[in-house]
Motif scaffolding. Sequence first.
Motif, short mmCIF file in Angstrom:
data_model
loop_
_atom_site.label_atom_id
_atom_site.label_comp_id
_atom_site.label_asym_id
_atom_site.label_seq_id
_atom_site.Cartn_x
_atom_site.Cartn_y
_atom_site.Cartn_z
N GLN A 32 139.79 44.70 1.49
CA GLN A 32 140.52 43.50 1.09
C GLN A 32 139.85 42.21 1.55
O GLN A 32 140.08 41.16 0.98
CB GLN A 32 141.95 43.55 1.60
CG GLN A 32 142.10 43.49 3.10
CD GLN A 32 143.57 43.56 3.52
OE1 GLN A 32 144.44 43.75 2.69
NE2 GLN A 32 143.81 43.41 4.79
N TYR A 33 139.00 42.28 2.57
CA TYR A 33 138.35 41.07 3.08
C TYR A 33 136.98 40.83 2.46
O TYR A 33 136.64 39.71 2.12
CB TYR A 33 138.23 41.14 4.61
CG TYR A 33 139.57 41.27 5.29
CD1 TYR A 33 140.49 40.22 5.25
CD2 TYR A 33 139.93 42.43 5.93
CE1 TYR A 33 141.73 40.34 5.84
CE2 TYR A 33 141.17 42.56 6.54
CZ TYR A 33 142.07 41.51 6.49
OH TYR A 33 143.29 41.63 7.08
N SER A 37 133.27 48.05 -2.08
CA SER A 37 133.87 49.38 -2.23
C SER A 37 133.91 50.10 -0.89
O SER A 37 133.01 49.95 -0.06
CB SER A 37 133.04 50.19 -3.23
OG SER A 37 133.40 51.55 -3.18
N LYS A 38 134.95 50.91 -0.69
CA LYS A 38 135.05 51.72 0.53
C LYS A 38 134.44 53.10 0.35
O LYS A 38 134.45 53.90 1.26
CB LYS A 38 136.52 51.86 0.95
CG LYS A 38 137.09 50.58 1.52
CD LYS A 38 138.42 50.86 2.15
CE LYS A 38 138.93 49.65 2.91
NZ LYS A 38 140.13 49.96 3.67
#
Length: 91
Positions: free
Chosen positions: A36-37, A41-42
């Motif tokens: 979100q920051y 991509s995670k």
Amino acid sequence: MNIFVGNLAYSTTDDDLRQLFEPYGVVDKINVITDQYTGRSKGFGFVEMSESAAAKAAIQGLNGKELAGRALTVNEAKPREPRREPSRSRW
């Protein structure tokens, strides 16, 4: 059926996943999870397919397949566990 897709390259987009899953059947929704920051991509995402037979075929066909040099982990998504409240205050 909701499908978990793990070990994605950080550069993988929703469109990349759509192209990968569409040969197996109709893809309803794709969501690559991002920080979100940073917006980066995670490394994992979710694909929703309405037909369970097509979803199972996609899981079998794509689990272990390489995308952008990384072997994908593809399986049926499990419901999210509720977060556990701490048993006592940390302070």
